[in-house]
Design an enzyme around this catalytic site. Structure first.
Site, PDB file in Angstrom:
ATOM      1  N   TYR A 128      36.866  41.042 -14.363  1.00  0.00           N
ATOM      2  CA  TYR A 128      37.905  41.994 -14.796  1.00  0.00           C
ATOM      3  C   TYR A 128      38.948  42.174 -13.693  1.00  0.00           C
ATOM      4  O   TYR A 128      40.161  42.155 -13.946  1.00  0.00           O
ATOM      5  CB  TYR A 128      37.239  43.322 -15.147  1.00  0.00           C
ATOM      6  CG  TYR A 128      38.145  44.357 -15.775  1.00  0.00           C
ATOM      7  CD1 TYR A 128      38.516  44.267 -17.119  1.00  0.00           C
ATOM      8  CD2 TYR A 128      38.624  45.433 -15.031  1.00  0.00           C
ATOM      9  CE1 TYR A 128      39.333  45.226 -17.696  1.00  0.00           C
ATOM     10  CE2 TYR A 128      39.448  46.397 -15.603  1.00  0.00           C
ATOM     11  CZ  TYR A 128      39.802  46.289 -16.944  1.00  0.00           C
ATOM     12  OH  TYR A 128      40.617  47.238 -17.520  1.00  0.00           O
TER      13      TYR A 128
ATOM     14  N   ASN B 280      48.703  44.967 -24.315  1.00  0.00           N
ATOM     15  CA  ASN B 280      47.745  46.017 -23.946  1.00  0.00           C
ATOM     16  C   ASN B 280      46.295  45.640 -24.232  1.00  0.00           C
ATOM     17  O   ASN B 280      45.382  46.235 -23.664  1.00  0.00           O
ATOM     18  CB  ASN B 280      48.134  47.289 -24.727  1.00  0.00           C
ATOM     19  CG  ASN B 280      47.062  48.349 -24.715  1.00  0.00           C
ATOM     20  OD1 ASN B 280      46.897  49.064 -23.738  1.00  0.00           O
ATOM     21  ND2 ASN B 280      46.299  48.452 -25.804  1.00  0.00           N
TER      22      ASN B 280
HETATM   23  N1  LIG Z   1      40.445  53.057 -20.357  1.00  0.00           N
HETATM   24  C1  LIG Z   1      40.544  52.784 -19.064  1.00  0.00           C
HETATM   25  O1  LIG Z   1      39.966  53.486 -18.207  1.00  0.00           O
HETATM   26  C2  LIG Z   1      41.394  51.634 -18.574  1.00  0.00           C
HETATM   27  C3  LIG Z   1      41.709  51.589 -17.202  1.00  0.00           C
HETATM   28  C4  LIG Z   1      42.514  50.553 -16.740  1.00  0.00           C
HETATM   29  C5  LIG Z   1      43.029  49.601 -17.610  1.00  0.00           C
HETATM   30  N2  LIG Z   1      42.703  49.672 -18.941  1.00  0.00           N
HETATM   31  C6  LIG Z   1      43.288  48.654 -19.817  1.00  0.00           C
HETATM   32  O2  LIG Z   1      44.069  49.309 -20.808  1.00  0.00           O
HETATM   33  C7  LIG Z   1      44.097  48.521 -22.012  1.00  0.00           C
HETATM   34  C8  LIG Z   1      43.689  49.366 -23.208  1.00  0.00           C
HETATM   35  O3  LIG Z   1      42.355  49.802 -23.004  1.00  0.00           O
HETATM   36  P1  LIG Z   1      41.662  50.988 -23.813  1.00  0.00           P
HETATM   37  O4  LIG Z   1      40.929  51.768 -22.807  1.00  0.00           O
HETATM   38  O5  LIG Z   1      42.643  51.663 -24.704  1.00  0.00           O
HETATM   39  O6  LIG Z   1      40.594  50.120 -24.635  1.00  0.00           O
HETATM   40  P2  LIG Z   1      40.029  50.164 -26.152  1.00  0.00           P
HETATM   41  O7  LIG Z   1      38.758  49.396 -26.116  1.00  0.00           O
HETATM   42  O8  LIG Z   1      40.022  51.553 -26.677  1.00  0.00           O
HETATM   43  O9  LIG Z   1      41.135  49.330 -26.935  1.00  0.00           O
HETATM   44  C9  LIG Z   1      41.296  47.936 -26.735  1.00  0.00           C
HETATM   45  C10 LIG Z   1      41.804  47.319 -28.026  1.00  0.00           C
HETATM   46  O10 LIG Z   1      42.003  45.914 -27.770  1.00  0.00           O
HETATM   47  C11 LIG Z   1      41.572  45.207 -28.917  1.00  0.00           C
HETATM   48  N3  LIG Z   1      41.254  43.836 -28.573  1.00  0.00           N
HETATM   49  C12 LIG Z   1      40.197  43.380 -27.838  1.00  0.00           C
HETATM   50  N4  LIG Z   1      40.228  42.055 -27.776  1.00  0.00           N
HETATM   51  C13 LIG Z   1      41.314  41.642 -28.466  1.00  0.00           C
HETATM   52  C14 LIG Z   1      41.874  40.383 -28.753  1.00  0.00           C
HETATM   53  N5  LIG Z   1      41.292  39.235 -28.327  1.00  0.00           N
HETATM   54  N6  LIG Z   1      43.018  40.325 -29.480  1.00  0.00           N
HETATM   55  C15 LIG Z   1      43.596  41.457 -29.941  1.00  0.00           C
HETATM   56  N7  LIG Z   1      43.101  42.689 -29.706  1.00  0.00           N
HETATM   57  C16 LIG Z   1      41.979  42.778 -28.976  1.00  0.00           C
HETATM   58  C17 LIG Z   1      40.357  45.977 -29.408  1.00  0.00           C
HETATM   59  O11 LIG Z   1      40.019  45.669 -30.754  1.00  0.00           O
HETATM   60  C18 LIG Z   1      40.811  47.421 -29.197  1.00  0.00           C
HETATM   61  O12 LIG Z   1      41.457  47.917 -30.349  1.00  0.00           O
HETATM   62  C19 LIG Z   1      43.161  47.325 -21.732  1.00  0.00           C
HETATM   63  O13 LIG Z   1      43.927  46.224 -21.302  1.00  0.00           O
HETATM   64  C20 LIG Z   1      42.279  47.826 -20.589  1.00  0.00           C
HETATM   65  O14 LIG Z   1      41.755  46.771 -19.811  1.00  0.00           O
HETATM   66  C21 LIG Z   1      41.898  50.652 -19.437  1.00  0.00           C
END
Ligand SMILES: NC(=O)c1ccc[n+]([C@@H]2O[C@H](COP(=O)([O-])OP(=O)(O)OC[C@H]3O[C@@H](n4cnc5c(N)ncnc54)[C@H](O)[C@@H]3O)[C@@H](O)[C@H]2O)c1
Length: 275
Positions: free
Chosen positions: A171, A104
């Protein structure tokens, strides 16, 4: 409700679909990953909270442990095979082999930029965490899923894995790549009783939106409003709504679902296809 007070909500399910399961979630210190960890724990799983932010991961784990669940926070960078392997070994020693793994962790570009203007360093960072991170997580997890006799691997992509956005190519390319990785893996490991799927969220109310707003040079409110209008259902998605889909995808109820890129996008894809 905002993303920050999500964890104060009780888990909505009284079901125990994951009793005795060993579940790892990368990027579980924040946003959706955090809620996924809480929800799996509430359904009986032993949970590995994996994140590059060790302190935040520990806080999430402490909160889950306070509910009586078994959980361990492990610091790892998903783009670094050695730290991931060490995390995997620690979780195996404590809980036994993983049965559910959710790749994730993700990051967004530093700025909105056309391909021509994209800084190659930022391009590599976005690909390294989002795509190589999913590959390395899968590579580390598969021996344990096999040892457990099978399981479920979910790679988190995005609605941006299914269509393009001007100014966000790194992205978009990474999240499209995650779906290609998932499709290859699903073929490779089906014989080992391992299901592999991708989850494709639409815009979800998490802290990543702060960084996205910064990259776009707009306020969070302006971004939230624009993103809500990109959905057919005109609001942002809550992390709990993504956990509902994820837990189903990892559960026996989805036993016949593999090789699927599942949009949970409030209709964003279909809305775009009409434009
Ligand atoms: N929020 C949205 O609208 C959205 C939409 C589509 C996809 N996503 C995807 O969902 C996933 C979760 O996103 P979110 O919105 O909860 O983001 P968020 O920023 O709240 O959480 C992301 C987490 O990933 C961790 N992280 C970042 N780089 C890292 C690394 N190299 N190793 C380990 N951990 C790492 C961060 O410390 C953070 O805790 C991501 O893959 C994001 O791309 C999010």
């Amino acid at each position: 409700m905002t993303a920050t007070d999500v964890s104060s909500q009780p888990a909505p399910s009284a079901r125990h679909r994951f009793a005795g399961h060993v579940v790892w979630i990368t990027g579980a210190a924040s946003g959706m990953g955090r809620r996924h960890a809480e929800r799996f724990a509430a359904e009986g799983a032993y949970v590995g909270v994996i994140d590059i932010d060790a302190d935040a991961a520990q806080m999430v784990a402490d909160g889950i442990r306070a509910t009586g669940a078994r959980v361990r926070a492990v610091a790892a960078d998903v783009s670094d095979a050695d730290t991931l392997d060490r995390a995997a070994a620690q979780l195996h020693a404590e809980f036994g082999p993983a049965t559910v793994v959710v790749a994730n962790a993700g990051v967004v570009p530093g700025v909105l930029a056309t391909v021509e203007d994209t800084d190659p360093t930022d391009w590599r960072r976005v690909l390294r965490v989002n795509l190589t991170g999913a590959f390395l997580t899968a590579r580390t997890a598969l021996p344990q899923l096999r040892e457990a006799g099978g399981g479920s691997l979910v790679l988190v992509s995005s609605a941006a894995g299914l269509f393009g956005f001007a100014g966000y190519a790194s992205y978009v390319a990474a999240k499209h790549g995650v779906i290609g990785l998932m499709r290859s893996l699903a073929n490779e490991v089906a014989g080992d009783n391992i299901r592999v799927n991708a989850l494709c969220p639409g815009t979800t109310d998490t802290p990543i939106l702060d960084r996205e707003a910064q990259a776009l040079g707009v306020s969070r409110d302006a971004l939230m409003s624009a993103q809500a209008h990109a959905h057919l259902i005109p609001r942002l998605i809550e992390p709990d709504e993504m956990s509902d889909a994820l837990l189903w995808l990892c559960s026996p109820e989805a036993e016949m679902v593999t090789g699927v890129a599942l949009p949970v996008d409030a209709g964003a894809l279909v809305k775009r296809s009409l434009n």
